[in-house]
Design a protein around this motif. Structure first.
Motif, PDB file in Angstrom:
ATOM      1  N   GLN A 174       0.825  -1.207   0.000  1.00 33.39           N
ATOM      2  CA  GLN A 174       0.000   0.000   0.000  1.00 33.39           C
ATOM      3  C   GLN A 174       0.858   1.255   0.000  1.00 33.39           C
ATOM      4  O   GLN A 174       0.335   2.353  -0.120  1.00 33.39           O
ATOM      5  CB  GLN A 174      -0.893   0.030   1.259  1.00 33.39           C
ATOM      6  N   GLY A 175       2.156   1.069   0.226  1.00 32.02           N
ATOM      7  CA  GLY A 175       3.058   2.211   0.326  1.00 32.02           C
ATOM      8  C   GLY A 175       3.225   2.696   1.751  1.00 32.02           C
ATOM      9  O   GLY A 175       3.977   3.631   2.015  1.00 32.02           O
ATOM     10  N   ARG A 176       2.544   2.022   2.672  1.00 31.69           N
ATOM     11  CA  ARG A 176       2.599   2.475   4.073  1.00 31.69           C
ATOM     12  C   ARG A 176       3.749   1.775   4.795  1.00 31.69           C
ATOM     13  O   ARG A 176       3.553   0.924   5.666  1.00 31.69           O
ATOM     14  CB  ARG A 176       1.245   2.217   4.726  1.00 31.69           C
ATOM     15  N   VAL A 177       4.958   2.170   4.414  1.00 28.37           N
ATOM     16  CA  VAL A 177       6.166   1.477   4.865  1.00 28.37           C
ATOM     17  C   VAL A 177       6.372   1.620   6.379  1.00 28.37           C
ATOM     18  O   VAL A 177       6.750   0.675   7.061  1.00 28.37           O
ATOM     19  CB  VAL A 177       7.396   2.008   4.095  1.00 28.37           C
ATOM     20  N   LEU A 200      12.635  -8.849   5.952  1.00 25.07           N
ATOM     21  CA  LEU A 200      11.760  -7.788   5.437  1.00 25.07           C
ATOM     22  C   LEU A 200      12.000  -6.478   6.197  1.00 25.07           C
ATOM     23  O   LEU A 200      12.027  -5.398   5.605  1.00 25.07           O
ATOM     24  CB  LEU A 200      10.289  -8.225   5.551  1.00 25.07           C
ATOM     25  N   ARG A 201      12.182  -6.579   7.502  1.00 28.09           N
ATOM     26  CA  ARG A 201      12.441  -5.342   8.248  1.00 28.09           C
ATOM     27  C   ARG A 201      13.709  -4.658   7.719  1.00 28.09           C
ATOM     28  O   ARG A 201      13.758  -3.442   7.602  1.00 28.09           O
ATOM     29  CB  ARG A 201      12.593  -5.606   9.753  1.00 28.09           C
ATOM     30  N   GLY A 202      14.714  -5.495   7.402  1.00 29.09           N
ATOM     31  CA  GLY A 202      15.950  -4.934   6.847  1.00 29.09           C
ATOM     32  C   GLY A 202      15.689  -4.170   5.568  1.00 29.09           C
ATOM     33  O   GLY A 202      16.150  -3.033   5.395  1.00 29.09           O
ATOM     34  N   GLU A 203      14.921  -4.775   4.662  1.00 23.20           N
ATOM     35  CA  GLU A 203      14.623  -4.116   3.386  1.00 23.20           C
ATOM     36  C   GLU A 203      13.907  -2.782   3.614  1.00 23.20           C
ATOM     37  O   GLU A 203      14.211  -1.774   2.975  1.00 23.20           O
ATOM     38  CB  GLU A 203      13.677  -4.988   2.550  1.00 23.20           C
ATOM     39  N   LEU A 204      12.930  -2.825   4.527  1.00 23.28           N
ATOM     40  CA  LEU A 204      12.104  -1.621   4.728  1.00 23.28           C
ATOM     41  C   LEU A 204      12.871  -0.534   5.468  1.00 23.28           C
ATOM     42  O   LEU A 204      12.725   0.657   5.153  1.00 23.28           O
ATOM     43  CB  LEU A 204      10.814  -1.985   5.466  1.00 23.28           C
ATOM     44  N   LEU A 205      13.693  -0.927   6.442  1.00 25.17           N
ATOM     45  CA  LEU A 205      14.490   0.079   7.145  1.00 25.17           C
ATOM     46  C   LEU A 205      15.463   0.744   6.171  1.00 25.17           C
ATOM     47  O   LEU A 205      15.721   1.948   6.265  1.00 25.17           O
ATOM     48  CB  LEU A 205      15.265  -0.551   8.305  1.00 25.17           C
ATOM     49  N   ALA A 206      15.995  -0.057   5.226  1.00 25.47           N
ATOM     50  CA  ALA A 206      16.904   0.522   4.226  1.00 25.47           C
ATOM     51  C   ALA A 206      16.157   1.587   3.413  1.00 25.47           C
ATOM     52  O   ALA A 206      16.726   2.621   3.048  1.00 25.47           O
ATOM     53  CB  ALA A 206      17.450  -0.575   3.321  1.00 25.47           C
ATOM     54  N   ARG A 207      14.882   1.324   3.147  1.00 26.68           N
ATOM     55  CA  ARG A 207      14.104   2.315   2.391  1.00 26.68           C
ATOM     56  C   ARG A 207      13.921   3.594   3.218  1.00 26.68           C
ATOM     57  O   ARG A 207      14.063   4.701   2.708  1.00 26.68           O
ATOM     58  CB  ARG A 207      12.751   1.729   2.000  1.00 26.68           C
ATOM     59  N   LEU A 208      13.612   3.399   4.506  1.00 28.48           N
ATOM     60  CA  LEU A 208      13.461   4.582   5.374  1.00 28.48           C
ATOM     61  C   LEU A 208      14.776   5.358   5.432  1.00 28.48           C
ATOM     62  O   LEU A 208      14.781   6.600   5.408  1.00 28.48           O
ATOM     63  CB  LEU A 208      13.042   4.170   6.792  1.00 28.48           C
ATOM     64  N   ALA A 209      15.897   4.623   5.488  1.00 27.03           N
ATOM     65  CA  ALA A 209      17.205   5.298   5.561  1.00 27.03           C
ATOM     66  C   ALA A 209      17.460   6.088   4.274  1.00 27.03           C
ATOM     67  O   ALA A 209      18.033   7.179   4.311  1.00 27.03           O
ATOM     68  CB  ALA A 209      18.313   4.276   5.791  1.00 27.03           C
ATOM     69  N   SER A 210      17.010   5.526   3.135  1.00 26.06           N
ATOM     70  CA  SER A 210      17.239   6.248   1.878  1.00 26.06           C
ATOM     71  C   SER A 210      16.370   7.517   1.825  1.00 26.06           C
ATOM     72  O   SER A 210      16.781   8.520   1.248  1.00 26.06           O
ATOM     73  CB  SER A 210      16.955   5.346   0.670  1.00 26.06           C
ATOM     74  N   GLU A 215      15.184  13.194   0.989  1.00 29.11           N
ATOM     75  CA  GLU A 215      13.822  13.318   1.490  1.00 29.11           C
ATOM     76  C   GLU A 215      12.774  13.436   0.371  1.00 29.11           C
ATOM     77  O   GLU A 215      12.884  14.326  -0.473  1.00 29.11           O
ATOM     78  CB  GLU A 215      13.779  14.584   2.341  1.00 29.11           C
ATOM     79  N   PRO A 216      11.783  12.542   0.336  1.00 32.36           N
ATOM     80  CA  PRO A 216      10.728  12.711  -0.672  1.00 32.36           C
ATOM     81  C   PRO A 216       9.825  13.894  -0.279  1.00 32.36           C
ATOM     82  O   PRO A 216       9.688  14.194   0.909  1.00 32.36           O
ATOM     83  CB  PRO A 216       9.945  11.400  -0.602  1.00 32.36           C
ATOM     84  N   PHE A 217       9.245  14.550  -1.271  1.00 33.72           N
ATOM     85  CA  PHE A 217       8.379  15.675  -0.910  1.00 33.72           C
ATOM     86  C   PHE A 217       7.000  15.177  -0.487  1.00 33.72           C
ATOM     87  O   PHE A 217       6.553  15.399   0.628  1.00 33.72           O
ATOM     88  CB  PHE A 217       8.269  16.681  -2.055  1.00 33.72           C
ATOM     89  N   ASP A 218       6.342  14.434  -1.397  1.00 32.77           N
ATOM     90  CA  ASP A 218       5.040  13.862  -1.043  1.00 32.77           C
ATOM     91  C   ASP A 218       5.252  12.599  -0.226  1.00 32.77           C
ATOM     92  O   ASP A 218       6.138  11.812  -0.529  1.00 32.77           O
ATOM     93  CB  ASP A 218       4.257  13.499  -2.313  1.00 32.77           C
ATOM     94  N   CYS A 219       4.423  12.420   0.784  1.00 31.99           N
ATOM     95  CA  CYS A 219       4.634  11.239   1.617  1.00 31.99           C
ATOM     96  C   CYS A 219       4.307   9.972   0.826  1.00 31.99           C
ATOM     97  O   CYS A 219       3.236   9.872   0.222  1.00 31.99           O
ATOM     98  CB  CYS A 219       3.793  11.293   2.885  1.00 31.99           C
ATOM     99  N   PRO A 220       5.227   8.978   0.827  1.00 32.76           N
ATOM    100  CA  PRO A 220       4.993   7.746   0.062  1.00 32.76           C
ATOM    101  C   PRO A 220       3.788   6.941   0.570  1.00 32.76           C
ATOM    102  O   PRO A 220       3.324   6.047  -0.117  1.00 32.76           O
ATOM    103  CB  PRO A 220       6.286   6.951   0.265  1.00 32.76           C
ATOM    104  N   CYS A 221       3.261   7.278   1.743  1.00 31.15           N
ATOM    105  CA  CYS A 221       2.140   6.491   2.269  1.00 31.15           C
ATOM    106  C   CYS A 221       0.835   6.810   1.545  1.00 31.15           C
ATOM    107  O   CYS A 221      -0.154   6.118   1.735  1.00 31.15           O
ATOM    108  CB  CYS A 221       1.985   6.706   3.772  1.00 31.15           C
ATOM    109  N   GLY A 222       0.843   7.851   0.742  1.00 33.80           N
ATOM    110  CA  GLY A 222      -0.346   8.161  -0.050  1.00 33.80           C
ATOM    111  C   GLY A 222      -1.360   9.027   0.671  1.00 33.80           C
ATOM    112  O   GLY A 222      -2.501   9.158   0.229  1.00 33.80           O
ATOM    113  N   SER A 223      -0.955   9.644   1.770  1.00 36.02           N
ATOM    114  CA  SER A 223      -1.892  10.476   2.529  1.00 36.02           C
ATOM    115  C   SER A 223      -2.183  11.800   1.817  1.00 36.02           C
ATOM    116  O   SER A 223      -3.157  12.488   2.148  1.00 36.02           O
ATOM    117  CB  SER A 223      -1.313  10.777   3.913  1.00 36.02           C
ATOM    118  N   GLY A 224      -1.317  12.142   0.868  1.00 35.25           N
ATOM    119  CA  GLY A 224      -1.488  13.426   0.191  1.00 35.25           C
ATOM    120  C   GLY A 224      -0.768  14.561   0.916  1.00 35.25           C
ATOM    121  O   GLY A 224      -0.703  15.684   0.403  1.00 35.25           O
TER     122      GLY A 224
END
Ligand SMILES: [Zn+2]
Length: 548
Positions: A174-177, A200-210, A215-224
């Protein structure tokens, strides 16, 4: 034939037949077919060359037979979905399929049949396994919203780490990492040993670290919303928690103080250090970093070694101590329970953590290592020492001895041979360890051993192997150090060791020191080709390179 081969391997861990009060479908089955054997008695039912064994094997073989038939009922398109759903429930009533397993099953039987089975199950009587399959099907079809609903529905029936893992995967799709990482955090705090959740936690934490780095501008969780105003604060907190080694350091300091003020434990520790120094020919008063590191390793082992031959260790005494803080008592108990001595191969040196595979048992963890512990390490380095979890996050112990991959193989072989010898001294319940050890020895001898591709090992065997590494620690360290000193001799130092990445494959194949690693690469390639259904061209490559 090794006993584990007699269970249908495609169904993963053999489902134990336990009658539950929940599944009412059970009652419609003839009693005679529900003969239940507790798990711990199973090894007795293994083929044994003695009189009367035929009769003893019977219930076990019937069980295998029945399980096979259920596995076929699920897959056979001629079998009605109702019957297949019941078979699925029976197969997984004791242990849910992992998400990987569920995904493979969906692929195997096809989405149409999976849907038909799920439909009848959801209409008639949903069971944890069928609802989990519904989630796997939704994930396979790229519908994470439905998958989330299904997992939550399954969780009303049973709370299982594999359901939390499914929820994390669905959240991720869903994008809600951030929520996915939180879900895994909860699951791993309860059971730090769920490998898929570690990875899986490793993969996702690496994404958070990236995201922290860029820093992305729009939140990847899709909240807008903007990332900064939405998930960033939680992401930062999750990363900080993962990187925070302070609680473990504080625990160590507290245990040192505890040992100092407890005469019995103080003496125990002194003896352990003296024996260690004698065995490794170390000077007890030596102040150099190398000796200090080795004494720390010894102290760390002493903390989890039986004090009086029973269950008591320094850590169990500490966690029962009235003066210990409740948090530290809990951490000490967790470390003592999960401490994992072994030969840890570095698969990925990432950020924020390191993915490791234990060389002997093939178990994987995603661990945090402080910068000073990572210095000089590279991919495929092997570390002899202990890793353990603190609040579900794995961290290394004090002292780690680096071993090159070829010597790690030698050390692993010694551990496994010892495991086989120890198991042979026991009764038939240890036959599983003997079979496992023989299999691993054979693969190691043939240079075909790939820890990260090995069959999943039962937790009992993992625990045995880890304890044996702890028992053999001094001699393993001695051998590793001997090997290291040889490798760093004057002749070796003249010629810089080349990095595998800089060599062509043909060059690497011609070098003894890389032959093992090349074998690993080729086998990975074969494995990958096979799993993607591509024609295995690896045989041609082997011929091309002159590798058998
Ligand atoms: Zn957000």
């Amino acid at each position: 034939m090794p006993p584990r081969k007699t269970s249908p391997s495609e169904e993963g861990p053999k489902p134990r037949r336990r009658r539950t009060t929940a599944g009412s479908k059970e009652q419609t089955r003839p009693e005679s077919r529900r003969t239940t054997k507790p798990a711990k008695e199973e090894p007795e039912a293994q083929p044994q060359p003695r009189q009367g064994s035929q009769r003893r094997e019977q219930p076990f073989l019937e069980l295998v037979d029945e399980t096979m038939r259920d596995a076929i009922r699920v897959r056979d398109p001629q079998i009605a979905p109702e019957e297949a759903a019941a078979a699925l429930h029976r197969l997984f009533e004791w242990q849910l399929p992992s998400p990987e397993h569920g995904a493979a099953l969906v692929k195997d039987i096809g989405p149409a049949r999976a849907q038909a089975i799920v439909d009848v199950a959801l209409r008639d009587e949903p069971t944890p396994a069928t609802v989990a399959l519904a989630a796997d099907l939704a994930l396979a079809e790229g519908d994470p919203d439905t998958a989330v609903d299904r997992v939550l529905q399954a969780r009303d029936l049973v709370d299982h780490p594999y359901l939390r893992l499914r929820l994390a995967r669905s959240r991720e799709q869903q994008g809600r990492v951030v929520e996915a990482v939180e879900e895994l955090r909860d699951a791993l705090q309860r059971d730090p040993g769920v490998e898929e959740a570690q990875v899986l936690r490793g993969e996702l934490l690496a994404r958070l670290a990236s995201w922290q780095a860029r820093e992305p501008f729009d939140c990847p969780c899709g909240s807008g919303q903007a990332y900064r105003a939405c998930c960033q604060a939680t992401a930062t907190q999750l990363l900080a928690e993962f990187r925070d080694g302070a609680p473990l350091q504080a625990l160590r300091a507290a245990v040192v103080v505890f040992v100092e003020r407890t005469p019995e434990l103080h003496d125990f520790m002194e003896n352990a250090l003296r024996e260690w120094a004698a065995e490794l020919e170390l000077d007890l008063d030596a102040g150099d970093d190398d000796s200090q590191g080795l004494f720390q390793l010894s102290a760390e082992r002493a903390w989890t070694t039986a004090v009086d031959g029973g269950e008591r260790t320094i850590l169990t005494d500490f966690s029962a101590d009235k003066e210990a803080s409740p948090e530290q008592a809990k951490m000490a108990a967790e470390w003592g329970r999960w401490k994992a001595w072994g030969l840890w191969q570095i698969d990925e040196l990432g950020e924020p953590g390191v993915l490791l595979t234990e060389y002997v048992t093939g178990t994987r963890v995603y661990a945090h290592m402080a910068p000073e512990q990572r210095r000089g390490l590279r991919r495929w380095s092997v570390l002899l020492g202990c890793f353990g979890p603190v609040n579900g996050i794995w961290r290394p112990g004090w002292g780690l001895v680096e071993v090159d991959p070829a010597h790690a193989r030698t050390l692993a072989l010694r551990v496994v041979r010892f495991a086989e010898w120890v198991a042979r001294q026991g009764d038939s319940r240890h036959q599983l360890v003997v079979d496992w050890a023989q299999h691993v020895c054979h693969e190691l001898d043939e240079r075909r051993w790939l820890p990260d591709r090995a069959e999943r090992v039962p937790r009992g065997i993992v625990k045995t192997a880890r304890n044996l590494v702890s028992v053999m620690l001094a001699s393993l360290v001695g051998e590793a150090r001997g090997a290291t000193q040889l490798a760093q001799g004057p002749e070796a130092a003249d010629e810089p060791v080349p990095v595998l990445d800089d060599l062509t494959l043909r060059q690497a194949a011609g070098r003894q020191e890389y032959a093992d690693r090349l074998e690993v690469v080729l086998r990975e390639l074969e494995h990958h080709r096979a799993s993607t259904g591509q024609k295995p061209a690896v045989g041609d490559l082997r011929r091309e390179l002159g590798v058998p």
